[in-house]
Design a protein around this motif. Structure first.
Motif, PDB file in Angstrom:
ATOM      1  N   ARG A 149       0.563  -1.073   0.225  1.00 42.76           N
ATOM      2  CA  ARG A 149      -0.119  -0.277   0.256  1.00 42.76           C
ATOM      3  C   ARG A 149       0.707   1.177  -0.032  1.00 42.76           C
ATOM      4  NH1 ARG A 149      -3.333  -0.028   5.173  1.00 42.76           N
ATOM      5  NH2 ARG A 149      -1.814   2.258   5.444  1.00 42.76           N
TER       6      ARG A 149
ATOM      7  N   ARG B  52       2.735   1.904  -3.544  1.00 42.93           N
ATOM      8  CA  ARG B  52       1.565   2.306  -4.173  1.00 42.93           C
ATOM      9  C   ARG B  52       1.359   3.746  -4.342  1.00 42.93           C
ATOM     10  NH1 ARG B  52      -2.972  -2.378  -5.384  1.00 42.93           N
ATOM     11  NH2 ARG B  52      -2.102  -4.180  -6.157  1.00 42.93           N
ATOM     12  N   LYS B  53       1.457   3.991  -2.821  1.00 42.05           N
ATOM     13  CA  LYS B  53       1.604   6.186  -3.001  1.00 42.05           C
ATOM     14  C   LYS B  53       2.377   6.164  -3.508  1.00 42.05           C
ATOM     15  CE  LYS B  53      -1.560   5.592   1.001  1.00 42.05           C
ATOM     16  NZ  LYS B  53      -1.588   5.615   2.015  1.00 42.05           N
TER      17      LYS B  53
END
Length: 81
Positions: free
Chosen positions: A14, A17-18
């Motif tokens: 997560r 992905r940022k």
């Protein structure tokens, strides 16, 4: 052990992905190091897997320090008159 590794991997994905790569490494590497250390056997501290796990944990702390440093220096450049 597997649950901690899977949850850490999901959190690292997560963050990646940022675009927060240092934070992703800071989450993923200590979990990987824990798994490697437990596979090598914690009671025998002279095995190469134990020391490889220690290296992964240390690299995770280094990535966490780098993420903190980048956050502090980027924030310092944005503040101004």
């Amino acid at each position: 052990m597997v649950l901690v590794f899977v949850l850490g991997s999901a959190a690292a994905i997560r963050k990646a992905r940022k675009g927060e790569w240092w934070k992703a490494g800071a989450i993923f590497l200590p979990g990987l190091g824990m798994v490697v250390m437990l596979l090598g056997g914690v009671e025998r501290q002279s095995t190469s897997l134990f020391w490889l796990g220690c290296l992964f944990v240390a690299a995770g702390f280094g990535a966490d320090a780098m993420a903190y440093w980048r956050t502090r220096t980027l924030g310092r450049g944005q503040v101004g008159p």
